[in-house]
Design an enzyme around this catalytic site. Structure first.
Site, short mmCIF file in Angstrom:
data_model
loop_
_atom_site.label_atom_id
_atom_site.label_comp_id
_atom_site.label_asym_id
_atom_site.label_seq_id
_atom_site.Cartn_x
_atom_site.Cartn_y
_atom_site.Cartn_z
N GLU A 157 0.78 -1.24 0.00
CA GLU A 157 0.00 0.00 0.00
C GLU A 157 0.81 1.29 0.00
OE1 GLU A 157 -2.67 -0.20 3.35
OE2 GLU A 157 -4.05 -1.45 2.23
N GLU A 371 -6.31 -7.98 0.16
CA GLU A 371 -6.94 -7.77 1.47
C GLU A 371 -8.38 -7.33 1.26
OE1 GLU A 371 -5.04 -5.03 4.26
OE2 GLU A 371 -3.06 -5.70 3.61
C1 BGP Z 1 -4.67 -2.06 5.41
C2 BGP Z 1 -3.34 -2.57 5.89
C3 BGP Z 1 -3.41 -3.64 6.94
C4 BGP Z 1 -4.58 -3.55 7.89
C5 BGP Z 1 -5.86 -3.03 7.26
C6 BGP Z 1 -6.90 -2.57 8.24
O1 BGP Z 1 -4.56 -0.77 4.95
O2 BGP Z 1 -2.59 -3.10 4.83
O3 BGP Z 1 -2.17 -3.69 7.56
O4 BGP Z 1 -4.27 -3.05 9.09
O5 BGP Z 1 -5.63 -1.96 6.39
O6 BGP Z 1 -6.57 -1.29 8.71
P1 BGP Z 1 -6.65 -0.90 10.23
O7 BGP Z 1 -5.95 -2.02 10.95
O8 BGP Z 1 -5.98 0.40 10.37
O9 BGP Z 1 -8.10 -0.86 10.54
#
Ligand code: BGP
Length: 467
Positions: A157, A371
């Site tokens: 990302e 993801e």
């Molecule tokens: C994405 C990341 C992850 C994960 C997810 C959820 O952007 O790649 O690492 O954490 O988001 O985000 P958060 O944990 O901030 O809710």
């Protein structure tokens, strides 16, 4: 593996491994940040769900859930703990054993080289040495694992990471600095290209990509001003990552727009641009969380906020995500679209629009949905079981749009739920959970209990395994 649709789930090293200083690992910037006074929550990933010691159990559970691929990241500072290029063999041993375990169950590893956790001796993404150091680290990893890892990704990302570090300021180094924002973005593109150059030298059968965060931009009106806001938002969120990675160059219009915003581009080097041109990705990882709903810029300084408190009740304005990019666009709000507790839209159709935009702009490049997940305050019963119906609904709705995009000709090759089990959610700590499997952080053993969504996903995979 080549033609088979992959079904799995994902984690990232700092968020799940724990063992932050074990077996010769050096500190990452997240270790430093979490241990410093800048971390106002005091919450760290020092132990987290301790995947470092529980990985056998975690991977066995994935296999029991019919999953045939696991996306994880390697901790750079476990492999190269100091700035002397000396490899920590114990670091490799951990990932060797992890991959052994994947192979035992026929689970395909999809491995990201860095997921936010730079070694502390690199410090920041604006370090002029970062791309050479990253290329060195990448080459060490490629040589060690070779074809055992069929899918490599360079960086997780770039757009979201850059924004958190230099715009929102909620990730280290916690700045609000557009000059650094642009330098960081550029360095990440050079990192990806230099790592791919090392990768190609080895003639592996594996493939390599980059994992992208942002969704396609949309607006609530289609006047010329709104369409222009969409264009600028796509340039800002998407094109500066995907154009160099896939096409090997930045469009002139993007460069001009950046310059007209007062950014000094004297750090751009001709030889870097040549390397970017010659070293593009084989595939894209697209993370599926939210779209960018925008409107024309009306005024005010560049600023962005997120809600890391999880206190959005659907009424409080302050708890929503906001963004103004001076001279480019502003974030809009559609009152018909629900928000989650962290003020983020729940809008499953965005992934369909995002995938079609990639196809329109870049042709038939293979895409893995690296993801997709829903953060919730889970409530467990006395046995640790969670009936996470809201998460199931979220994932199911997203998956329907992803399957539709595939039917409509997008080259989607696989899908990963975020996350395999509960883990550290960065600034949100541990209460915001995403896992298919619950982790009991209180019981002393970090007991794992599959949630209702785990069993739902298992059945979903059975139904769609041959698509
Ligand atoms: C994405 C990341 C992850 C994960 C997810 C959820 O952007 O790649 O690492 O954490 O988001 O985000 P958060 O944990 O901030 O809710």
């Amino acid at each position: 593996m080549k033609d088979k649709f992959l079904w799995g789930s994902a984690t990232a090293a700092y968020q799940c491994e724990g063992a932050w200083d074990e077996d010769g690992k050096g500190p990452s910037i997240w270790d430093d940040y979490c241990h410093s006074t800048a971390n106002l929550t005091g919450i760290t990933g020092d132990v987290s769900c301790d995947h470092y010691h529980h990985f056998k159990e975690d991977i066995k559970m994935m296999a029991e859930g019919n999953q045939n691929t696991y996306r994880f990241s390697i901790s750079w500072s476990r492999i190269l703990p100091k700035d002397d290029h000396v490899v920590n063999e114990a670091g490799f041993r951990f990932y060797d054993e992890l991959i052994d375990e994947c192979e035992k169950y026929g689970i395909v590893p999809n491995v990201t080289l860095v997921h936010y956790d730079l070694p502390d001796y690199i410090g920041t993404w604006t370090n002029p040495k970062v791309s050479d150091e990253f290329a060195y680290y990448a080459s060490v990893v490629f040589k060690h694992f070779g074809n055992r890892i069929p899918l490599y990704a360079t960086i997780n990302e770039p757009s979201h990471n850059t924004a958190c570090c230099y715009l929102i300021g909620n990730y280290p180094p916690n700045e609000h600095n557009m000059q650094h924002f642009v330098e960081c973005a550029y360095n990440m593109a050079v990192c990806t290209a230099k790592a791919i150059r090392e990768f190609r030298k080895l003639n592996l059968n594996s493939t390599i990509g980059v994992v992208h965060a942002s969704g396609a931009s949309e607006s609530l009106a289609d006047t010329p001003k709104y369409l222009e806001a969409i264009k600028y938002s796509n340039m800002f969120h998407n094109d500066w990552v995907l154009d160099p990675a896939i096409k090997g160059y930045y469009e002139d219009e993007l460069i001009e727009k950046v310059k007209s915003s007062g950014i000094d581009l004297s750090f751009v080097k001709k030889e870097d641009l040549e390397i970017i041109k010659d070293n593009t990705v084989d595939w894209i990882g697209q993370n599926a969380y939210d779209r960018n709903l925008v409107k024309p810029y009306t005024g005010g300084e560049t600023t962005a906020t997120v809600n890391n408190r999880g206190d959005n009740d659907g009424t409080s304005k302050s708890a929503r995500e906001s963004k103004i990019i001076k001279g480019w666009f502003e974030v809009d709000r559609d009152e018909n679209v629900p928000l989650n507790k962290w003020g983020r839209e729940v809008y499953p159709r965005q992934i369909y629009n995002t995938l079609l935009r990639i196809k329109d702009r870049y042709g038939n490049i293979p895409i893995w949905i690296t993801e997709n997940g829903h953060g919730q305050y889970d409530i467990a019963d006395e046995n640790g079981y969670v009936e996470d119906n809201e998460r199931i609904e979220f994932l199911n709705n997203y998956l329907q749009w992803i399957l539709k995009a595939k039917e409509d000709g997008v080259n989607v090759r696989g899908y990963y739920v975020w996350s395999t089990m509960d883990l550290y959610s960065w600034i949100n700590g541990y209460k915001k959970r995403y896992g298919l499997v619950r982790v009991d952080y209180e019981d002393g053993n970090l007991k794992r209990t599959p949630k209702k969504s785990f069993y739902w996903y298992k059945d979903f995979i059975t139904k769609y395994k041959d698509i």
